[in-house]
Design a protein around this motif. Sequence first.
Motif, PDB file in Angstrom:
ATOM      1  N   SER A  31      -8.596  57.733 -23.886  1.00  0.00           N
ATOM      2  CA  SER A  31      -8.678  56.439 -24.573  1.00  0.00           C
ATOM      3  C   SER A  31      -9.998  56.300 -25.315  1.00  0.00           C
ATOM      4  O   SER A  31     -10.056  55.689 -26.381  1.00  0.00           O
ATOM      5  N   GLY A  32     -11.059  56.876 -24.799  1.00  0.00           N
ATOM      6  CA  GLY A  32     -12.338  56.834 -25.487  1.00  0.00           C
ATOM      7  C   GLY A  32     -12.300  57.609 -26.793  1.00  0.00           C
ATOM      8  O   GLY A  32     -12.801  57.146 -27.821  1.00  0.00           O
ATOM      9  N   VAL A  33     -11.681  58.786 -26.782  1.00  0.00           N
ATOM     10  CA  VAL A  33     -11.546  59.567 -28.007  1.00  0.00           C
ATOM     11  C   VAL A  33     -10.650  58.817 -28.994  1.00  0.00           C
ATOM     12  O   VAL A  33     -10.927  58.762 -30.188  1.00  0.00           O
ATOM     13  N   LEU A  34      -9.589  58.204 -28.508  1.00  0.00           N
ATOM     14  CA  LEU A  34      -8.694  57.424 -29.358  1.00  0.00           C
ATOM     15  C   LEU A  34      -9.425  56.264 -30.026  1.00  0.00           C
ATOM     16  O   LEU A  34      -9.202  55.970 -31.201  1.00  0.00           O
ATOM     17  N   LEU A  35     -10.330  55.623 -29.310  1.00  0.00           N
ATOM     18  CA  LEU A  35     -11.077  54.495 -29.864  1.00  0.00           C
ATOM     19  C   LEU A  35     -12.025  54.912 -30.981  1.00  0.00           C
ATOM     20  O   LEU A  35     -12.376  54.091 -31.831  1.00  0.00           O
ATOM     21  N   ILE A  36     -12.427  56.145 -31.003  1.00  0.00           N
ATOM     22  CA  ILE A  36     -13.281  56.627 -32.087  1.00  0.00           C
ATOM     23  C   ILE A  36     -12.562  56.471 -33.427  1.00  0.00           C
ATOM     24  O   ILE A  36     -13.165  56.166 -34.441  1.00  0.00           O
ATOM     25  N   PHE A  37     -11.243  56.632 -33.409  1.00  0.00           N
ATOM     26  CA  PHE A  37     -10.443  56.564 -34.634  1.00  0.00           C
ATOM     27  C   PHE A  37      -9.792  55.200 -34.851  1.00  0.00           C
ATOM     28  O   PHE A  37      -8.873  55.075 -35.651  1.00  0.00           O
ATOM     29  N   ARG A  38     -10.259  54.153 -34.175  1.00  0.00           N
ATOM     30  CA  ARG A  38      -9.603  52.847 -34.261  1.00  0.00           C
ATOM     31  C   ARG A  38      -9.668  52.222 -35.652  1.00  0.00           C
ATOM     32  O   ARG A  38      -8.822  51.421 -35.998  1.00  0.00           O
ATOM     33  N   LYS A  44      -1.255  55.476 -35.480  1.00  0.00           N
ATOM     34  CA  LYS A  44      -0.748  54.101 -35.554  1.00  0.00           C
ATOM     35  C   LYS A  44       0.556  54.080 -36.339  1.00  0.00           C
ATOM     36  O   LYS A  44       0.754  54.872 -37.248  1.00  0.00           O
ATOM     37  N   PHE A  45       1.415  53.156 -35.957  1.00  0.00           N
ATOM     38  CA  PHE A  45       2.691  52.994 -36.621  1.00  0.00           C
ATOM     39  C   PHE A  45       2.782  51.588 -37.204  1.00  0.00           C
ATOM     40  O   PHE A  45       2.262  50.631 -36.632  1.00  0.00           O
ATOM     41  N   GLU A  46       3.466  51.492 -38.327  1.00  0.00           N
ATOM     42  CA  GLU A  46       3.620  50.207 -38.990  1.00  0.00           C
ATOM     43  C   GLU A  46       4.632  49.357 -38.229  1.00  0.00           C
ATOM     44  O   GLU A  46       5.696  49.832 -37.854  1.00  0.00           O
ATOM     45  N   GLN A  47       4.289  48.106 -38.015  1.00  0.00           N
ATOM     46  CA  GLN A  47       5.167  47.167 -37.329  1.00  0.00           C
ATOM     47  C   GLN A  47       5.237  45.892 -38.149  1.00  0.00           C
ATOM     48  O   GLN A  47       4.203  45.327 -38.512  1.00  0.00           O
ATOM     49  N   THR A  48       6.450  45.454 -38.442  1.00  0.00           N
ATOM     50  CA  THR A  48       6.639  44.240 -39.229  1.00  0.00           C
ATOM     51  C   THR A  48       7.181  43.148 -38.331  1.00  0.00           C
ATOM     52  O   THR A  48       8.118  43.372 -37.562  1.00  0.00           O
ATOM     53  N   SER A  49       6.578  41.983 -38.429  1.00  0.00           N
ATOM     54  CA  SER A  49       7.061  40.834 -37.658  1.00  0.00           C
ATOM     55  C   SER A  49       7.311  39.667 -38.599  1.00  0.00           C
ATOM     56  O   SER A  49       6.677  39.543 -39.643  1.00  0.00           O
ATOM     57  N   GLY A  93       8.815  28.560 -44.986  1.00  0.00           N
ATOM     58  CA  GLY A  93       7.793  28.659 -43.957  1.00  0.00           C
ATOM     59  C   GLY A  93       7.803  29.993 -43.229  1.00  0.00           C
ATOM     60  O   GLY A  93       7.104  30.176 -42.238  1.00  0.00           O
ATOM     61  N   GLU A  94       8.586  30.942 -43.721  1.00  0.00           N
ATOM     62  CA  GLU A  94       8.663  32.242 -43.060  1.00  0.00           C
ATOM     63  C   GLU A  94       7.543  33.159 -43.558  1.00  0.00           C
ATOM     64  O   GLU A  94       7.319  33.292 -44.757  1.00  0.00           O
ATOM     65  N   ALA A  95       6.848  33.776 -42.612  1.00  0.00           N
ATOM     66  CA  ALA A  95       5.790  34.729 -42.934  1.00  0.00           C
ATOM     67  C   ALA A  95       6.218  36.108 -42.446  1.00  0.00           C
ATOM     68  O   ALA A  95       6.648  36.261 -41.303  1.00  0.00           O
ATOM     69  N   ARG A  96       6.119  37.079 -43.315  1.00  0.00           N
ATOM     70  CA  ARG A  96       6.389  38.466 -42.952  1.00  0.00           C
ATOM     71  C   ARG A  96       5.037  39.160 -42.883  1.00  0.00           C
ATOM     72  O   ARG A  96       4.307  39.251 -43.864  1.00  0.00           O
ATOM     73  N   VAL A  97       4.696  39.621 -41.685  1.00  0.00           N
ATOM     74  CA  VAL A  97       3.388  40.232 -41.465  1.00  0.00           C
ATOM     75  C   VAL A  97       3.588  41.683 -41.037  1.00  0.00           C
ATOM     76  O   VAL A  97       4.322  41.965 -40.088  1.00  0.00           O
ATOM     77  N   THR A  98       2.928  42.586 -41.745  1.00  0.00           N
ATOM     78  CA  THR A  98       2.988  44.006 -41.415  1.00  0.00           C
ATOM     79  C   THR A  98       1.630  44.423 -40.865  1.00  0.00           C
ATOM     80  O   THR A  98       0.599  44.169 -41.476  1.00  0.00           O
ATOM     81  N   SER A  99       1.649  45.019 -39.692  1.00  0.00           N
ATOM     82  CA  SER A  99       0.403  45.491 -39.089  1.00  0.00           C
ATOM     83  C   SER A  99       0.614  46.910 -38.583  1.00  0.00           C
ATOM     84  O   SER A  99       1.739  47.365 -38.438  1.00  0.00           O
ATOM     85  N   LYS A 100      -0.478  47.574 -38.315  1.00  0.00           N
ATOM     86  CA  LYS A 100      -0.407  48.919 -37.754  1.00  0.00           C
ATOM     87  C   LYS A 100      -1.017  48.875 -36.370  1.00  0.00           C
ATOM     88  O   LYS A 100      -2.097  48.327 -36.172  1.00  0.00           O
ATOM     89  N   ASP A 101      -0.288  49.445 -35.426  1.00  0.00           N
ATOM     90  CA  ASP A 101      -0.767  49.453 -34.055  1.00  0.00           C
ATOM     91  C   ASP A 101      -0.307  50.736 -33.379  1.00  0.00           C
ATOM     92  O   ASP A 101       0.583  51.425 -33.856  1.00  0.00           O
ATOM     93  N   TYR A 102      -0.929  51.022 -32.235  1.00  0.00           N
ATOM     94  CA  TYR A 102      -0.566  52.201 -31.461  1.00  0.00           C
ATOM     95  C   TYR A 102       0.776  51.983 -30.776  1.00  0.00           C
ATOM     96  O   TYR A 102       1.133  50.859 -30.453  1.00  0.00           O
TER      97      TYR A 102
END
Length: 172
Positions: A31-38, A44-49, A93-102
């Motif tokens: 997890s420490g090595v992974l955090l270096i690339f945060r 990371k994969f794209e996630q749309t909500s 009032g609808e918001a489409r939000v795309t984020s990248k997360d692990y």
Amino acid sequence: MASPKFHNSFRQYHRWIGFFLAGIMAVYALSGVLLIFRSTDFLKFEQTSHRQLEAGLNGKGLGEQLRMRGFKVEQETDGKIVFPQGEYNKQTGEARVTSKDYPFPLNKMVKLHKATTNSPLFFMNIAFGIALLFFVVSAFLMFIPRALPFKNGLKIAGVGFVFAVLMVLFSS
């Protein structure tokens, strides 16, 4: 001077606790090595909500509702607001939000490293830190102080300490 039995006892404790913590250390190391690339998109994969918000918000109101760090409006028209992570429809009032997360397991590992006092992982992080401190002390108690491995160990530990302090002081 402490007896050889004392030093052998510390060797035994060091070995038992070391075997127990080997798995925990592997997780912390990964997890420490992974955090270096945060700050990158590495693993990371794209996630749309889709979020239903109040209709008719302006750019500032939308930023407050979404609670996104560094929110800024790229374009605003009568019907929608476009921002770097998505868009908001003013009429519905609808918001489409795309984020990248692990993905799930990696996200949990990152949260392990970032645990605060509000997290149950806080206690594990404290216990792990104390266990590592025990390793620092017990590594020197495993050898008789007059023995050559003890003296060489002190020198190597001193070099490691100076190296770490210099890296902290002169990096970034």
